[in-house]
Write a protein that holds these residues in place. Structure first.
Motif, PDB file in Angstrom:
ATOM      1  N   LYS A   1       3.045   3.609   0.386  1.00  0.00           N
ATOM      2  CA  LYS A   1       2.110   3.942  -0.693  1.00  0.00           C
ATOM      3  C   LYS A   1       2.864   4.152  -2.001  1.00  0.00           C
ATOM      4  O   LYS A   1       2.491   3.612  -3.045  1.00  0.00           O
ATOM      5  CB  LYS A   1       1.345   5.215  -0.301  1.00  0.00           C
ATOM      6  CG  LYS A   1       0.074   5.420  -1.097  1.00  0.00           C
ATOM      7  CD  LYS A   1       0.137   6.608  -1.969  1.00  0.00           C
ATOM      8  CE  LYS A   1      -1.163   6.820  -2.718  1.00  0.00           C
ATOM      9  NZ  LYS A   1      -0.959   7.532  -3.965  1.00  0.00           N
TER      10      LYS A   1
ATOM     11  N   GLU B   1       2.894   2.046  -5.678  1.00  0.00           N
ATOM     12  CA  GLU B   1       2.728   2.587  -7.033  1.00  0.00           C
ATOM     13  C   GLU B   1       3.818   2.045  -7.958  1.00  0.00           C
ATOM     14  O   GLU B   1       3.562   1.747  -9.126  1.00  0.00           O
ATOM     15  CB  GLU B   1       2.739   4.120  -7.023  1.00  0.00           C
ATOM     16  CG  GLU B   1       1.717   4.788  -6.105  1.00  0.00           C
ATOM     17  CD  GLU B   1       0.257   4.441  -6.384  1.00  0.00           C
ATOM     18  OE1 GLU B   1      -0.015   3.609  -7.275  1.00  0.00           O
ATOM     19  OE2 GLU B   1      -0.617   4.996  -5.688  1.00  0.00           O
TER      20      GLU B   1
ATOM     21  N   HIS C   1       2.641  -1.277  -8.875  1.00  0.00           N
ATOM     22  CA  HIS C   1       1.571  -1.219  -9.878  1.00  0.00           C
ATOM     23  C   HIS C   1       2.159  -1.031 -11.278  1.00  0.00           C
ATOM     24  O   HIS C   1       1.730  -1.656 -12.240  1.00  0.00           O
ATOM     25  CB  HIS C   1       0.605  -0.069  -9.577  1.00  0.00           C
ATOM     26  CG  HIS C   1      -0.114  -0.244  -8.272  1.00  0.00           C
ATOM     27  ND1 HIS C   1      -0.981   0.685  -7.765  1.00  0.00           N
ATOM     28  CD2 HIS C   1      -0.086  -1.257  -7.372  1.00  0.00           C
ATOM     29  CE1 HIS C   1      -1.452   0.255  -6.604  1.00  0.00           C
ATOM     30  NE2 HIS C   1      -0.919  -0.916  -6.343  1.00  0.00           N
TER      31      HIS C   1
ATOM     32  N   ASP D   1      -6.203   9.006  -6.142  1.00  0.00           N
ATOM     33  CA  ASP D   1      -6.369   7.552  -6.027  1.00  0.00           C
ATOM     34  C   ASP D   1      -7.843   7.182  -6.066  1.00  0.00           C
ATOM     35  O   ASP D   1      -8.224   6.151  -6.622  1.00  0.00           O
ATOM     36  CB  ASP D   1      -5.703   7.027  -4.751  1.00  0.00           C
ATOM     37  CG  ASP D   1      -4.184   7.053  -4.858  1.00  0.00           C
ATOM     38  OD1 ASP D   1      -3.609   8.139  -4.634  1.00  0.00           O
ATOM     39  OD2 ASP D   1      -3.582   6.021  -5.188  1.00  0.00           O
TER      40      ASP D   1
ATOM     41  N   GLU E   1      -5.211  -0.449  -3.698  1.00  0.00           N
ATOM     42  CA  GLU E   1      -5.580   0.966  -3.817  1.00  0.00           C
ATOM     43  C   GLU E   1      -6.421   1.489  -2.661  1.00  0.00           C
ATOM     44  O   GLU E   1      -6.368   2.665  -2.339  1.00  0.00           O
ATOM     45  CB  GLU E   1      -6.345   1.223  -5.119  1.00  0.00           C
ATOM     46  CG  GLU E   1      -5.491   1.270  -6.370  1.00  0.00           C
ATOM     47  CD  GLU E   1      -4.511   2.440  -6.417  1.00  0.00           C
ATOM     48  OE1 GLU E   1      -4.579   3.337  -5.564  1.00  0.00           O
ATOM     49  OE2 GLU E   1      -3.671   2.429  -7.308  1.00  0.00           O
TER      50      GLU E   1
ATOM     51  N   HIS F   1      -4.646   3.308  -0.215  1.00  0.00           N
ATOM     52  CA  HIS F   1      -4.150   4.600  -0.683  1.00  0.00           C
ATOM     53  C   HIS F   1      -5.180   5.698  -0.470  1.00  0.00           C
ATOM     54  O   HIS F   1      -4.871   6.783   0.003  1.00  0.00           O
ATOM     55  CB  HIS F   1      -3.816   4.521  -2.174  1.00  0.00           C
ATOM     56  CG  HIS F   1      -2.713   3.565  -2.476  1.00  0.00           C
ATOM     57  ND1 HIS F   1      -2.266   3.318  -3.746  1.00  0.00           N
ATOM     58  CD2 HIS F   1      -1.972   2.777  -1.666  1.00  0.00           C
ATOM     59  CE1 HIS F   1      -1.289   2.431  -3.711  1.00  0.00           C
ATOM     60  NE2 HIS F   1      -1.104   2.078  -2.458  1.00  0.00           N
TER      61      HIS F   1
HETATM   62 FE   LIG Z   1      -2.604   4.398  -5.631  1.00  0.00          FE
END
Ligand SMILES: [Fe+2]
Ligand SMILES: [Fe+2]
Lengths: 94, 330
Positions: free
Chosen positions: B87, B91, B94, B145, B174, B177
């Motif tokens: 996870k 990020e 991202h 999230d 996401e 998440h």
């Molecule tokens: Fe996230």
């Protein structure tokens, strides 16, 4: 700070016999590292079977201002499309 | 949100008559739902606002790794550790997708990083709160999230092509998440009395900071109106906050946990939950850099940058040496 790693554009071939497709960019010191980084950034969920990287500065691109001159010449060539031709149904499947 | 309080031109949205022809043509493309691409003409305000927004969003993803990274070494099982690691790695990804979208607007990633490290650019207020127990990993995934998803799903339709495409990728990732967070909450809420208390405490601490993520009401903000006209903001802050509360309240009930708001109540007439506003003074104070972990977060980012310098420089020097050798051999 001045010494930023160069920018690489990343292209990935998905699983299904498709062409490589642009997925984004990243920074890396050299091509080898760029491929390794691309693996981590863009294929964490098996998104690809092959990776291309190319230095962003090596890409030549058409400019949006030339959109007219570049693409308009094909607009009036309707005979390039199969729908231009009227073939009677009697001729059979084609 | 991950990008809060994004200022645009500070002026009222121009009417088509007030726009010059180029601007009008641009706005018409946006109105028609066409995507704007990096080399297309765009108003300077649009470009600058997007850099601010995408940059702040990217910084939030990067700084957002810290509160969860805090628990990787102490996850209760190997499986939980692997999940949390994946996870947190997402990020980081991202952040990178977003920096790369921002770079198409003519700003470099290092420049954006420098502005984060100097405090000139902000990141989301939510990451300035501490993660005190394992249940916080559940609350962050579920609420933080969850709130981010509320904001990011509509942004997949934003007018700027590279930003919209980054959002599509991010949204795909996401949902894992949020689900892993809720999964932790389920385990804790149905565990021992001590675990249940821990879960409730995490909800108590993260509820209002999560509501703050959407930013204060912006119904009368000129910035918000311009950003919505440009389609770089798709909903008002209040709309998204309401949606979040409506979605989350039944989930809390499912967990058997209590949202720390005595005014939270289903309003049949409105078809929405009524709820209390968070403490906006606290929000502005955190945004100014006075959050409980603000100094820690900035210190951690600066340290990572400074301590990574030799790696960045060394790899670049190595690459240049290799290139020179190759040229010499040819
Ligand atoms: Fe996230
Ligand atoms: Fe994220």
């Amino acid at each position: 700070m001045q010494n930023e790693w160069p920018l690489w554009e990343v292209f990935i071939r998905g699983q299904h016999g498709l062409s490589h497709r642009h997925v984004g960019s990243l920074h890396a010191a050299d091509a080898e590292a760029a491929i390794r980084n691309a693996r981590d950034v863009y294929t964490r969920r098996n998104e690809g079977v092959s990776i291309w990287v190319v230095e962003a500065s090596a890409i030549a691109a058409s400019s949006p201002d030339e959109k007219g001159p570049l693409y308009e010449p094909s607009n009036d060539k309707v005979y390039r499309h199969p729908t231009f031709y009227d073939i009677p149904d009697d001729a059979g499947a084609m | 949100m991950y990008a809060q309080m994004i200022k645009s031109t500070g002026q009222n949205v121009k009417s088509p008559e007030e726009m010059d022809p180029q601007e009008r043509a641009f706005q018409e493309r946006v109105d028609a739902g066409e995507k704007i691409e990096p080399k297309d003409w765009m108003p300077e305000g649009y470009r600058r606002t997007l850099i601010r927004q995408i940059g702040q969003h990217a910084h939030s993803e990067i700084v957002g790794q810290l509160p969860e990274g805090n628990w990787i070494t102490r996850a209760p099982t190997l499986e939980r550790k692997a999940i949390l690691l994946a996870k947190v790695q997402d990020e980081a990804g991202h952040g990178l997708y977003l920096y790369c979208a921002a770079e198409t607007l003519g700003v470099s990633r290092d420049h954006l990083t420098r502005d984060l490290l100097s405090g000139k650019m902000k990141y989301s207020s939510i990451f300035n709160y501490p993660t005190l127990t394992w249940a916080d990993m559940g609350a962050v995934g579920w609420l933080v999230d969850g709130a981010a998803i509320m904001n990011q799903v509509p942004l997949q339709r934003t007018s700027y092509g590279p930003y919209a495409r980054a959002m599509v990728r991010i949204c795909k990732e996401e949902s894992f998440h949020q689900r892993q967070g809720f999964d932790i909450m389920m385990k804790m809420a149905n565990g021992t009395e001590a675990q249940r208390k821990m879960a409730q405490d995490a909800l108590n601490r993260f509820w209002y900071p999560s509501l703050m993520m959407f930013g204060p009401s912006d119904e009368n903000s000129v910035h918000s109106a311009q950003n919505m006209a440009w389609k770089i903001k798709m909903n008002t802050n209040d709309e998204l906050r309401q949606k979040f509360v409506d979605q989350t309240a039944p989930q809390a009930a499912f967990l058997g946990l209590t949202i720390p708001d005595e005014h939270l109540k289903w309003n049949e007439a409105r078809g929405h939950y009524d709820f209390s506003e968070p403490d906006w003074d606290e929000f502005f104070d955190v945004l100014k850099g006075n959050g409980p972990c603000s100094a820690d977060r900035m210190e951690a980012r600066n340290r990572a940058w400074d301590e990574g310098a030799w790696v960045r420089e060394g790899l670049l020097a190595h690459a240049e040496k290799k290139k020179a050798r190759k040229v010499a051999a040819e």
